[in-house]
Design a protein around this motif. Structure first.
Motif, mmCIF file in Angstrom:
data_model
loop_
_atom_site.group_PDB
_atom_site.id
_atom_site.type_symbol
_atom_site.label_atom_id
_atom_site.label_comp_id
_atom_site.label_asym_id
_atom_site.label_seq_id
_atom_site.Cartn_x
_atom_site.Cartn_y
_atom_site.Cartn_z
ATOM 1 N N GLN A 118 6.402 51.074 -28.266
ATOM 2 C CA GLN A 118 7.799 51.082 -28.471
ATOM 3 C C GLN A 118 8.440 52.262 -27.568
ATOM 4 O O GLN A 118 9.532 52.155 -27.114
ATOM 5 C CB GLN A 118 8.403 51.038 -29.710
ATOM 6 N N ALA A 119 7.712 53.568 -27.643
ATOM 7 C CA ALA A 119 8.287 54.742 -26.914
ATOM 8 C C ALA A 119 8.207 54.293 -25.468
ATOM 9 O O ALA A 119 9.177 54.626 -24.567
ATOM 10 C CB ALA A 119 7.441 55.822 -27.111
ATOM 11 N N LEU A 120 7.295 53.625 -25.034
ATOM 12 C CA LEU A 120 7.156 53.225 -23.433
ATOM 13 C C LEU A 120 7.883 51.954 -23.050
ATOM 14 O O LEU A 120 8.173 51.778 -21.806
ATOM 15 C CB LEU A 120 5.556 52.909 -23.056
ATOM 16 N N LEU A 121 8.518 51.426 -23.933
ATOM 17 C CA LEU A 121 9.204 50.148 -23.551
ATOM 18 C C LEU A 121 9.960 49.948 -22.607
ATOM 19 O O LEU A 121 10.010 49.147 -21.771
ATOM 20 C CB LEU A 121 9.979 49.643 -25.054
ATOM 21 N N ALA A 122 11.146 50.814 -22.526
ATOM 22 C CA ALA A 122 11.885 51.045 -21.386
ATOM 23 C C ALA A 122 11.677 51.942 -20.307
ATOM 24 O O ALA A 122 12.573 52.310 -19.571
ATOM 25 C CB ALA A 122 13.186 51.540 -22.081
ATOM 26 N N GLU A 123 10.296 52.139 -20.119
ATOM 27 C CA GLU A 123 9.761 52.879 -18.953
ATOM 28 C C GLU A 123 10.806 54.263 -18.966
ATOM 29 O O GLU A 123 11.320 54.457 -17.762
ATOM 30 C CB GLU A 123 9.816 52.092 -17.825
ATOM 31 N N PRO A 124 10.675 54.830 -19.946
ATOM 32 C CA PRO A 124 11.406 56.160 -19.951
ATOM 33 C C PRO A 124 10.917 57.351 -19.115
ATOM 34 O O PRO A 124 9.981 57.405 -18.522
ATOM 35 C CB PRO A 124 11.282 56.846 -21.268
ATOM 36 N N GLU A 125 12.080 58.264 -18.590
ATOM 37 C CA GLU A 125 11.733 59.409 -18.073
ATOM 38 C C GLU A 125 11.379 60.283 -18.748
ATOM 39 O O GLU A 125 10.618 61.486 -18.247
ATOM 40 C CB GLU A 125 13.043 59.584 -17.151
ATOM 41 N N LEU A 126 11.454 60.402 -20.191
ATOM 42 C CA LEU A 126 11.132 61.568 -20.825
ATOM 43 C C LEU A 126 10.460 60.922 -21.986
ATOM 44 O O LEU A 126 11.032 60.277 -22.889
ATOM 45 C CB LEU A 126 12.145 62.576 -21.195
ATOM 46 N N LEU A 127 9.359 61.394 -22.689
ATOM 47 C CA LEU A 127 8.510 61.088 -23.669
ATOM 48 C C LEU A 127 8.432 62.146 -24.833
ATOM 49 O O LEU A 127 8.108 63.367 -24.382
ATOM 50 C CB LEU A 127 7.334 60.699 -23.417
ATOM 51 N N ILE A 128 8.930 61.753 -25.731
ATOM 52 C CA ILE A 128 8.905 63.078 -26.934
ATOM 53 C C ILE A 128 7.838 62.332 -28.032
ATOM 54 O O ILE A 128 8.356 61.365 -28.816
ATOM 55 C CB ILE A 128 10.246 63.282 -27.565
ATOM 56 N N LEU A 129 6.821 62.679 -28.312
ATOM 57 C CA LEU A 129 5.904 62.009 -28.930
ATOM 58 C C LEU A 129 5.252 63.191 -30.204
ATOM 59 O O LEU A 129 4.745 64.324 -29.985
ATOM 60 C CB LEU A 129 4.553 61.926 -28.142
ATOM 61 N N ASP A 130 5.468 62.702 -31.442
ATOM 62 C CA ASP A 130 4.900 63.568 -32.731
ATOM 63 C C ASP A 130 3.531 63.049 -32.852
ATOM 64 O O ASP A 130 3.522 62.136 -33.538
ATOM 65 C CB ASP A 130 6.148 63.304 -33.615
ATOM 66 N N GLU A 131 2.588 63.710 -32.735
ATOM 67 C CA GLU A 131 1.284 63.587 -32.866
ATOM 68 C C GLU A 131 0.904 61.900 -32.374
ATOM 69 O O GLU A 131 0.546 61.193 -33.272
ATOM 70 C CB GLU A 131 0.955 63.764 -34.246
ATOM 71 N N PRO A 132 0.626 61.809 -30.947
ATOM 72 C CA PRO A 132 0.679 60.431 -30.717
ATOM 73 C C PRO A 132 -0.694 59.774 -30.821
ATOM 74 O O PRO A 132 -0.799 58.579 -30.903
ATOM 75 C CB PRO A 132 0.851 60.925 -29.157
ATOM 76 N N THR A 133 -1.586 60.536 -31.029
ATOM 77 C CA THR A 133 -2.915 60.049 -31.284
ATOM 78 C C THR A 133 -3.614 60.337 -32.841
ATOM 79 O O THR A 133 -4.634 59.820 -33.146
ATOM 80 C CB THR A 133 -4.156 60.966 -30.710
ATOM 81 N N ALA A 134 -2.476 60.352 -33.626
ATOM 82 C CA ALA A 134 -2.823 60.600 -35.262
ATOM 83 C C ALA A 134 -3.464 59.171 -35.766
ATOM 84 O O ALA A 134 -2.573 58.120 -35.594
ATOM 85 C CB ALA A 134 -1.793 60.947 -35.869
ATOM 86 N N GLY A 135 -4.525 59.113 -36.208
ATOM 87 C CA GLY A 135 -5.102 57.794 -36.878
ATOM 88 C C GLY A 135 -5.695 56.790 -35.861
ATOM 89 O O GLY A 135 -6.301 55.789 -36.266
ATOM 90 N N LEU A 136 -5.914 57.366 -34.585
ATOM 91 C CA LEU A 136 -6.584 56.544 -33.747
ATOM 92 C C LEU A 136 -7.856 56.719 -33.660
ATOM 93 O O LEU A 136 -8.467 57.894 -33.758
ATOM 94 C CB LEU A 136 -6.017 56.676 -31.998
ATOM 95 N N ASP A 137 -8.784 55.942 -33.391
ATOM 96 C CA ASP A 137 -10.265 56.086 -33.385
ATOM 97 C C ASP A 137 -10.443 56.865 -31.687
ATOM 98 O O ASP A 137 -9.616 56.675 -31.099
ATOM 99 C CB ASP A 137 -10.959 54.913 -33.193
ATOM 100 N N PRO A 138 -11.912 57.474 -31.529
ATOM 101 C CA PRO A 138 -11.835 58.326 -30.298
ATOM 102 C C PRO A 138 -11.655 57.597 -29.288
ATOM 103 O O PRO A 138 -11.051 58.115 -28.078
ATOM 104 C CB PRO A 138 -13.290 58.613 -30.639
ATOM 105 N N GLU A 139 -12.177 56.160 -29.022
ATOM 106 C CA GLU A 139 -11.877 55.358 -27.960
ATOM 107 C C GLU A 139 -10.458 55.070 -27.559
ATOM 108 O O GLU A 139 -10.091 55.419 -26.443
ATOM 109 C CB GLU A 139 -12.618 54.399 -27.795
ATOM 110 N N SER A 140 -9.675 54.801 -28.534
ATOM 111 C CA SER A 140 -8.237 54.635 -28.549
ATOM 112 C C SER A 140 -7.740 55.820 -27.959
ATOM 113 O O SER A 140 -6.838 55.976 -27.175
ATOM 114 C CB SER A 140 -7.462 54.115 -29.672
ATOM 115 N N THR A 141 -8.120 56.886 -28.719
ATOM 116 C CA THR A 141 -7.375 58.283 -28.249
ATOM 117 C C THR A 141 -7.712 58.654 -26.857
ATOM 118 O O THR A 141 -6.587 59.148 -26.197
ATOM 119 C CB THR A 141 -7.982 59.422 -29.258
ATOM 120 N N GLN A 142 -8.807 58.464 -26.258
ATOM 121 C CA GLN A 142 -9.081 58.773 -24.957
ATOM 122 C C GLN A 142 -8.077 57.670 -24.035
ATOM 123 O O GLN A 142 -7.648 58.395 -23.037
ATOM 124 C CB GLN A 142 -10.570 58.481 -24.669
ATOM 125 N N GLU A 143 -8.202 56.584 -24.343
ATOM 126 C CA GLU A 143 -7.377 55.540 -23.648
ATOM 127 C C GLU A 143 -5.886 56.034 -23.427
ATOM 128 O O GLU A 143 -5.025 55.975 -22.626
ATOM 129 C CB GLU A 143 -7.601 54.379 -24.417
#
Lengths: 263, 336
Positions: free
Chosen positions: B180-205
């Motif tokens: 949803q953060a990438l939905l409108a193809e924004p010019e600025l991304l503000i992300l609060d702990e984007p990889t929290a809860g992700l497995d290592p493979e998803s985190t790398q991705e």
């Protein structure tokens, strides 16, 4: 602004249509009207049919309907605040007061929907088991079916004013709370408390809830074969409802505008 | 090192349209010529947030250029999330100002938030609606045409598009939050702990995707994280917040440079070598560490060290100046 409010309202409609809970209230209201003939049996004459409608409509709307409206509207904002979905909305290009206005609109839509379903059901039962003729007495037509319909429609339109005041009140309480349960209990609790103390405290003329039955007085009188003129009460009904709705709506908007939405 | 898979120009790595271009200035001077630089994307001036007697953020000023990836580090309760939420309008600052793309956030909120994608901590959706429906509703609040399928494909959720959000795992919800953060193809991304809860493979991705977007589409990214390895891998600059203040702000490249005063030495007799080295005035310390000698020089040089060991008859297999780590920098800044 109008466009964004319209879009937000459209989103609220989609969410409401896709939520099973939205249908509970209207179904309960229809069921109540369907069971009303047990309290007010129908005969085959016009006078009785209109008396049934005059009994069924306010009973369903003012007893169960108000609880349903309060329950639905009191969870409109608190539900989103409690789950955190409100933060996703407020990082989108929409202003907070536009969001609150959309919530008020969906609340009002819900109230109108419940009212319409009650009205349609009551009239359908009345004319399925009663008569579509006007109100007669001693062979004389006192009020034609057209006059009765006009009186009902006028009462229906007037009753939307206190309905909107209830919607605004519940949305305001919802804006204070982060829990649906707390919001619903608080909104119903305050209403019942004020209802209990309004006469001893002498504040009943200033409370819009005092006038929830006023819009139906003309229709009820005509169903009994009596002529009644609109008195001061209808102006008090409209005035207190509109003032209350304005104050509650502004309070909800200010609350959401000033609130910080952390994690 | 984050690498984008081969053939990455299609599918989830298809970049946003590049919107920001470097500004160029003709200096007219022979030795300077034309200077090009990226304009400032995000500017925070003396931000403060007080809750009664508690100051959550205290006079924080920050400037991030377009196309930059900026990491915000700090211990728990330092004020990272509060700062991020002030930068995207969820929390009103007690004092200070926020500008995005050169415009005040509060005066031009509608216009600016159409260009910003935000991921909050523990993103919440409408559980009774499907993944696709949730994104459709959020997309309606913007004025851009969006491609829901592409947004879901980017985060690996395309096959879950029809599922109710209430049935998703925590990691999937986090990925949906990124979508949803990438939905409108924004010019600025503000992300609060984007990889929290992700497995290592998803985190790398996800990290690979973010780096790709920063490099190819010059998306500016500001994110907070507790994972120093992620910040090291992804960021151009890193800032450390402690007790509401931005205590340090450095380029990651500088932070991870080699420290010539700290050297790991591989010798045939590490115990004896460390003992000998410890006696030298130009050595601060020489300790055994997993079969090698970790030497901290105090005025000495690497050349002096190798000469000493060779002349002492030690068989030298390797001399490696230690690369600084973000953890050392982080702990040093926090005085721990």
């Amino acid at each position: 602004m109008i466009g964004r409010i319209a879009t937000a309202y459209q989103i609220e409609l989609i969410k409401a249509f896709r939520s099973k809970l939205s249908y509970v209230g209207p179904i309960l209201a229809i069921l109540l009207v369907l069971m009303t003939p047990l309290l007010h049996p129908l005969r085959g004459d016009g006078e009785n049919a209109y008396r049934f409608i005059a009994f069924a409509t306010p009973t369903a709307l003012n007893v169960l309907g108000l609880f349903l409206v309060l329950s639905f509207c009191a969870s409109l904002i608190s539900g989103e605040t409690g789950t955190g979905s409100i933060r996703l909305v407020f990082t989108r290009p929409i202003l907070r007061h536009e969001f609150v206005i959309a919530k008020l609109l969906i609340g009002f839509t819900y109230a109108i929907t419940v009212s319409l379903l009650v009205a349609i059901t009551a009239w359908a039962i009345a004319f399925a088991f009663g008569s579509a003729s006007g109100v007669e007495f001693g062979g004389e037509m006192l009020f034609t079916s057209g006059a009765m319909l006009r009186a009902y429609l006028l009462g229906f339109a007037l009753h939307l004013a206190p309905q909107f005041a209830f919607v605004s009140y519940a949305v305001m309480i919802s804006s204070f709370m982060k829990s649906n349960a707390a919001s619903v209990i608080t909104s119903i609790g305050i209403w019942l408390l004020l209802d209990a103390v309004k006469y001893p405290l002498g504040i009943s003329p200033m409370l819009f809830a005092t006038y929830v039955d006023t819009p139906w007085e003309i229709f009820r009188a005509q169903a009994d074969g009596l002529t009644l003129e609109w008195g001061d009460k209808v102006y008090w009904c409209l005035g207190t409802s509109l003032v209350a709705a304005t104050i509650f709506s502004i309070a909800a908007i200010v609350t959401i505008h000033r609130r910080n939405f952390h994690g | 090192m984050l690498r984008v898979p081969p053939g990455a120009e299609t599918g989830r790595y298809r970049a946003f349209a590049t919107r920001c271009q470097p500004l160029t200035v003709e200096t007219g001077l022979p030795f300077l010529g034309t200077i090009s630089f990226m304009p400032v994307c995000l500017q925070a001036e003396k931000l403060e947030k007080r809750y009664g007697a508690v100051t959550a953020v205290d006079g924080l000023s920050l400037s991030i250029n377009e196309g930059e990836v900026f990491g915000l580090l700090g211990p728990n309760g330092a004020g990272k999330s509060t700062t991020l939420y002030m930068l995207c309008g969820l929390v009103a600052p007690t004092a200070g100002s926020v500008s995005l793309f050169g415009r005040d956030l509060h005066e031009h909120f509608i216009e600016l938030m159409g260009r910003v994608g935000v991921l909050t901590e523990r993103p919440a959706f409408y559980n009774h609606l499907s993944v696709r429906r949730n994104l459709q509703l959020l997309a309606m609040l913007g004025d851009k045409d969006v491609n829901i399928d592409r947004a879901l494909d980017r985060v690996g959720l395309i096959k879950y598009a029809g599922r109710h959000v209430g049935t998703l795992s925590h990691g999937m919800r986090q990925r949906l939050g990124i979508a949803q953060a990438l939905l409108a193809e924004p010019e600025l991304l503000i992300l609060d702990e984007p990889t929290a809860g992700l497995d290592p493979e998803s985190t790398q991705e996800i990290l690979r995707l973010l780096r790709f977007l920063a490099d190819e589409a010059k998306v500016t990214i500001l994110f907070s994280s507790h994972q120093l390895a992620e910040v090291e891998a992804l960021c151009d600059r890193v800032g450390v917040i402690n007790q509401g203040k931005l205590v340090s702000c450095e380029e990651v490249e500088n932070l991870l440079s080699y420290d010539q005063s700290q050297v790991d030495v591989l010798v045939d007799s590490p115990e004896a070598a460390s003992k000998k080295l410890s006696e030298q005035a130009w050595v601060k310390s020489a300790e055994m560490n997993k079969g090698r000698v970790r030497v901290v020089l105090d005025g000495g040089t690497v050349h002096q060290l190798t000469a000493f060991l060779v002349s002492g008859g030690y068989k030298l297999s390797g001399v490696m100046p230690r690369q600084r780590t973000l953890q050392e920098y982080f702990l040093k800044v926090l005085n721990r």
